[in-house]
Enzyme design. Structure first.
Site, PDB file in Angstrom:
ATOM      1  N   GLU A 114      60.406 -48.000   1.954  1.00 61.62           N
ATOM      2  CA  GLU A 114      60.495 -49.383   2.448  1.00 61.62           C
ATOM      3  C   GLU A 114      59.956 -49.486   3.866  1.00 61.62           C
ATOM      4  OE1 GLU A 114      64.752 -49.616   1.683  1.00 61.62           O
ATOM      5  OE2 GLU A 114      65.123 -49.571   3.831  1.00 61.62           O
ATOM      6  N   LYS A 116      59.618 -49.817   7.780  1.00 59.79           N
ATOM      7  CA  LYS A 116      60.449 -49.577   8.966  1.00 59.79           C
ATOM      8  C   LYS A 116      60.154 -50.726   9.919  1.00 59.79           C
ATOM      9  CE  LYS A 116      61.687 -46.172  12.483  1.00 59.79           C
ATOM     10  NZ  LYS A 116      62.166 -47.203  13.366  1.00 59.79           N
ATOM     11  N   ASP A 118      60.211 -52.940  13.161  1.00 53.82           N
ATOM     12  CA  ASP A 118      60.297 -52.641  14.587  1.00 53.82           C
ATOM     13  C   ASP A 118      61.072 -53.753  15.292  1.00 53.82           C
ATOM     14  OD1 ASP A 118      59.951 -51.304  16.915  1.00 53.82           O
ATOM     15  OD2 ASP A 118      57.872 -51.926  17.226  1.00 53.82           O
ATOM     16  N   TYR A 234      68.635 -54.397   5.112  1.00 52.35           N
ATOM     17  CA  TYR A 234      68.213 -53.323   4.199  1.00 52.35           C
ATOM     18  C   TYR A 234      69.284 -52.295   3.909  1.00 52.35           C
ATOM     19  CZ  TYR A 234      67.591 -51.389   8.849  1.00 52.35           C
ATOM     20  OH  TYR A 234      67.798 -51.026  10.149  1.00 52.35           O
ATOM     21  N   LYS A 332      56.259 -42.585  10.732  1.00 53.58           N
ATOM     22  CA  LYS A 332      55.693 -43.646  11.571  1.00 53.58           C
ATOM     23  C   LYS A 332      54.168 -43.653  11.510  1.00 53.58           C
ATOM     24  CE  LYS A 332      58.388 -43.976  15.506  1.00 53.58           C
ATOM     25  NZ  LYS A 332      58.838 -44.904  16.509  1.00 53.58           N
ATOM     26  N   CYS A 426      40.257 -64.192  46.921  1.00 54.64           N
ATOM     27  CA  CYS A 426      40.185 -64.897  45.639  1.00 54.64           C
ATOM     28  C   CYS A 426      38.734 -64.959  45.179  1.00 54.64           C
ATOM     29  CB  CYS A 426      40.744 -66.304  45.788  1.00 54.64           C
ATOM     30  SG  CYS A 426      40.429 -67.323  44.334  1.00 54.64           S
ATOM     31  N   CYS A 429      37.528 -68.802  45.423  1.00 57.46           N
ATOM     32  CA  CYS A 429      37.399 -69.584  46.653  1.00 57.46           C
ATOM     33  C   CYS A 429      37.354 -68.741  47.918  1.00 57.46           C
ATOM     34  CB  CYS A 429      38.519 -70.610  46.753  1.00 57.46           C
ATOM     35  SG  CYS A 429      40.125 -69.877  47.093  1.00 57.46           S
ATOM     36  N   CYS A 444      46.279 -66.252  44.702  1.00 54.96           N
ATOM     37  CA  CYS A 444      45.455 -66.970  45.662  1.00 54.96           C
ATOM     38  C   CYS A 444      46.336 -68.117  46.156  1.00 54.96           C
ATOM     39  CB  CYS A 444      44.205 -67.516  44.972  1.00 54.96           C
ATOM     40  SG  CYS A 444      43.420 -68.842  45.912  1.00 54.96           S
ATOM     41  N   CYS A 449      41.968 -74.371  45.637  1.00 55.91           N
ATOM     42  CA  CYS A 449      41.035 -73.446  44.976  1.00 55.91           C
ATOM     43  C   CYS A 449      40.498 -74.098  43.694  1.00 55.91           C
ATOM     44  CB  CYS A 449      41.763 -72.151  44.651  1.00 55.91           C
ATOM     45  SG  CYS A 449      40.869 -71.043  43.571  1.00 55.91           S
TER      46      CYS A 449
HETATM   47  S1  IVH Z   1      67.925 -46.985   7.501  1.00 55.15           S
HETATM   48  C1  IVH Z   1      71.252 -44.060   8.120  1.00 55.15           C
HETATM   49  N1  IVH Z   1      65.860 -48.563   7.006  1.00 55.15           N
HETATM   50  O1  IVH Z   1      65.072 -47.613  12.526  1.00 55.15           O
HETATM   51  C2  IVH Z   1      70.053 -44.888   7.910  1.00 55.15           C
HETATM   52  N2  IVH Z   1      66.442 -48.137   9.272  1.00 55.15           N
HETATM   53  O2  IVH Z   1      64.778 -45.026  13.809  1.00 55.15           O
HETATM   54  C3  IVH Z   1      69.710 -45.650   9.101  1.00 55.15           C
HETATM   55  N3  IVH Z   1      65.038 -49.304  10.893  1.00 55.15           N
HETATM   56  O3  IVH Z   1      68.429 -47.205  13.450  1.00 55.15           O
HETATM   57  C4  IVH Z   1      68.786 -46.716   9.025  1.00 55.15           C
HETATM   58  N4  IVH Z   1      63.758 -50.336   9.436  1.00 55.15           N
HETATM   59  O4  IVH Z   1      67.442 -49.590  13.377  1.00 55.15           O
HETATM   60  C5  IVH Z   1      66.619 -47.981   7.952  1.00 55.15           C
HETATM   61  N5  IVH Z   1      64.109 -49.948   6.414  1.00 55.15           N
HETATM   62  C6  IVH Z   1      64.860 -49.388   7.356  1.00 55.15           C
HETATM   63  C7  IVH Z   1      64.636 -49.588   8.734  1.00 55.15           C
HETATM   64  C8  IVH Z   1      65.450 -48.939   9.668  1.00 55.15           C
HETATM   65  C9  IVH Z   1      64.022 -50.148  10.721  1.00 55.15           C
HETATM   66  C10 IVH Z   1      65.556 -48.883  12.200  1.00 55.15           C
HETATM   67  C11 IVH Z   1      67.051 -48.802  12.288  1.00 55.15           C
HETATM   68  C12 IVH Z   1      67.342 -47.369  12.611  1.00 55.15           C
HETATM   69  C13 IVH Z   1      66.064 -46.938  13.248  1.00 55.15           C
HETATM   70  C14 IVH Z   1      65.894 -45.448  13.159  1.00 55.15           C
END
Ligand code: IVH
Length: 687
Positions: A114, A116, A118, A234, A332, A426, A429, A444, A449
């Site tokens: 799934e 991740k 940010d 999630y 990542k 500047c 001017c 400036c 200006c």
């Molecule tokens: S599972 C024990 N699933 O990434 C499992 N985390 O680097 C913990 N995060 O602390 C988290 N997307 O804040 C999980 N699909 C996802 C995620 C996810 C982002 C974050 C989460 C976690 C951090 C770890």
């Protein structure tokens, strides 16, 4: 490396990681890219593994970062929030899976892949299906209670949908459940806020994640409501009764991570846009790559893939280390970066006189587009990174859109390159530039200006200002060059005869322009307030000020305490407004505008106490509230810019329910509309 050298390096690395943890988790202003941080942490973990006597129990590698801040109540998670091990290497991902293959003695283990996200981790507690608490990860054991802030998230379900009735299929609602996910900000909202800051001459946020972190930790929920946050869920924390024990459960919905995604959806929660249910390492890797392709179309910034064992039973068997589960890993994606030559640095002058350096680059392909310009932020950033014209620099897409120069390849530095000297004057001017104490911006200071005039007039006439049709950048440049426009007021003094000299057959466009300028005299008051370009004041604040003061003159004379009585206007903004109107030039400007026939349209009903933070939100009241009459509640909602309606529909934002609430409450539940009780309502209003 000798043990003594290793110990030395380990101490250095621990200090660095601790410092960057503080910057990232608590201050939301990281100084290094994730990739560099991860590398430091990896080097530290490797050394600690090689030299086990180094006291690793007290190392940042064994803890999760801590986001707790002064001013928040902390709450202890019923089930700790763990972090994830992460890697940028395919080999590590395969090694992770090999360990599980060995543990379970079979190759074809089922995984979920799934996105991740940010964002900022959050744990939502629902009791008997009602949202009672939102808490940050904190140190993993206890986090900050951010319930009031989280309630401003429009899409956050206040109530779980479900049947729960004995014997029925579907989604039973547990008595108590912690649901985990991320709070994030869309790219569009991030850009909107940064645009406003840029116009106000403020330092820009680096990416949506930092801005989200800063926003969710505001102490005033009304400030949070101004910035649109979103949520995606999630995971599961503590749950009672446990899912696989709840009666009437559709078996498919429980016992697996893929089932959990379906269950979250059935409860009416927002889940990840896509996930993959796969078997074995090859299928996993293919899904990771597919995700890498699709993620750019997602609503949230996705910086990797999370690979989890699908079966909860297998997850339990695999167990955890002190910090992270053994059943999941984050892979990542390397940020997209390119190296190219820096041909020149051009310095632009903004409306408030801020000088912004921009890199002109040898065009290079980056994340699907050709990049030839990138931001260099400010003078200090260029100096800190020692960026020189002629250097080969790395460009990266910050927040995945705005390219930024992130570093220099010193190995490729041509010998003739000399350190960059930021202009002392500047570029537009020639006035000597200044840097005010406590500011990173170089400015400036000359209000006359031409570059600033151009930008000020552009801002005033723009869509977020009085919105004059037909007055584009080129036209403004001409008007300033000709000397007809030296400030905003001159727009209302333009002479038809002058304009007609601009070319043959310009009669029609001249008349259209003059008509549009005439119309703008009656634009909404907030447009004038925003158009004036007061430092820190953006569209949202301008609307609040218009609602509170009703006229330019009243605003210009407003005392500080009255400004501060508006929710969402803090000391910095109030001081900037006072300073703006204390300047005799700005006082004269207001008088001149009014004398020239400018008559802004005031908002229909000046809102009490400002804070139109409920603008666009519709409430339905039902039942008897414990302390407040319906009239009092209605007045509060309207004072904050909201509306009260009689019937519940999909468009209803909140239902405020008291004792003996009847069918309206039922309807709210079926439609998944957030239900508030009086206490929550008052908390949201910041009372
Ligand atoms: S599972 C024990 N699933 O990434 C499992 N985390 O680097 C913990 N995060 O602390 C988290 N997307 O804040 C999980 N699909 C996802 C995620 C996810 C982002 C974050 C989460 C976690 C951090 C770890």
């Amino acid at each position: 490396m000798t043990p003594a050298e290793a110990q030395q390096r380990i101490s250095e690395l621990r200090a660095q990681v601790v410092r960057h943890d503080e910057l990232y988790y608590r201050q939301a202003t990281p100084e290094i890219m994730d990739f560099e941080y991860d590398r430091l942490k990896r080097e530290l973990a490797d050394l600690e593994a090689q030299f086990p006597d180094s006291g690793a129990t007290d190392s940042p590698t064994t803890r999760v970062g801590d986001d707790r801040l002064e001013g928040f109540v902390t709450y202890r998670h019923r089930q700790p929030m763990q972090s994830l091990d992460n890697t940028y290497s395919e080999g590590d991902l395969r090694a992770f899976q090999q360990r599980l293959v060995k543990l379970f003695g079979r190759e074809d283990l089922g995984y979920v892949v799934e996105p991740k996200i940010d964002g900022i981790a959050v744990s939502l507690t629902y009791e008997k299906g009602r949202l009672v608490r939102a808490v940050t990860r904190g140190n993993g054991i206890e986090g900050d209670d951010i319930t009031a802030n989280a309630r401003t998230i429009h899409a956050l379900a206040g109530e779980l949908k479900g049947t729960g009735a004995r014997g029925t299929k579907g989604a039973p609602v547990p008595d108590f459940v912690e649901i985990r996910g991320e709070i994030y900000m869309s790219l569009a909202e991030f850009q909107r806020i940064n645009r406003e800051r840029e116009e106000a001459g403020e330092v820009l946020f680096a990416n949506p994640r930092n801005l989200t972190a800063g926003t969710i930790k505001q102490l005033d929920a009304r400030e949070v409501a101004r910035r649109k946050l979103e949520v995606v869920l999630y995971g599961l924390g503590f749950c009672e009764p446990a899912l696989d024990q709840s009666e009437g459960a559709d078996v498919d919905l429980t016992g697996t991570q893929s089932g959990l995604h379906r269950l979250l959806k059935a409860w009416g929660l927002l889940t990840v846009e896509r996930f993959w249910t796969v078997r074995g390492t090859e299928e996993t890797w293919r899904a990771v790559q597919e995700l890498d392709h699709l993620r750019h179309g997602f609503a949230y910034a996705t910086d990797g893939a999370v690979i989890k064992l699908d079966s909860f039973a297998q997850q339990r068997e695999a167990g955890s280390t002190t910090k992270a589960p053994r059943w999941a890993i984050a892979y990542k994606f390397a940020a997209e970066r390119a190296e190219t030559r820096l041909n020149a640095i051009v310095v632009q002058v903004g409306r408030t006189g801020v000088l912004t350096p921009v890199a002109e680059l040898e065009p290079v392909q980056l994340a699907g587009s050709t990049v030839s310009r990138a931001t260099l932020h400010n003078r200090d950033e260029i100096a800190r990174k020692d960026i020189r014209v002629g250097d080969f620099v790395q460009v990266e897409k910050a927040g995945e859109v705005i390219p930024a120069v992130v570093g220099v390849n010193l190995a490729r530095r041509p010998p003739e390159c000399s350190a960059y000297v930021f202009p002392l004057q500047c570029p537009a001017c020639g006035t000597r530039v200044v840097q005010y104490e406590g500011e990173v911006a170089v400015r400036c200071p000359n209000v006359e200006c031409p570059a600033q005039i151009r930008r000020r007039v552009q801002h005033f006439a723009s869509k977020a200002g009085v919105d004059v049709e037909g007055l584009g950048e080129a036209m403004i440049d001409t008007l300033v060059e000709k000397g007809w426009v030296r400030g905003i007021v001159d727009l209302y003094r333009l002479r038809r005869d002058d304009l007609l000299t601009l070319g043959k057959s310009v009669e029609k466009s001249t008349d259209n322009l003059l008509a549009a300028i005439e119309t703008s005299k009656h634009a909404d008051l907030w447009r004038f307030i925003n158009g004036l370009g007061i430092t820190h004041v953006g569209v949202a604040a301008a609307k609040d000020l218009a609602a509170k003061f009703g006229s330019l003159k009243t605003l210009a004379e407003a005392p500080r305490d009255e400004l501060l009585s508006i929710g969402g206007i803090g000391e910095t903004m109030a001081d900037a407004i006072i300073a703006h109107f204390n300047d005799p030039l700005n006082q004269v400007l207001v008088d001149q505008l009014l004398n020239l026939g400018v008559a802004p349209t005031a908002p229909a009903r000046p809102a009490d106490a400002g804070a139109a933070f409920l603008a666009g939100r519709t409430f339905v009241l039902t039942g008897t509230l414990p302390t407040m009459s319906r009239e009092a509640a209605t007045a509060k909602i309207e004072a904050a810019g909201g509306r009260v309606s009689g019937s519940v529909s999909r468009k209803t934002s909140y239902v405020l329910a008291g004792e003996d609430a009847g069918s309206k409450l039922e309807k709210a539940r079926t439609l998944g509309v957030t239900v508030l009780n009086e206490e929550e309502f008052l908390q949201m209003l910041g009372a």
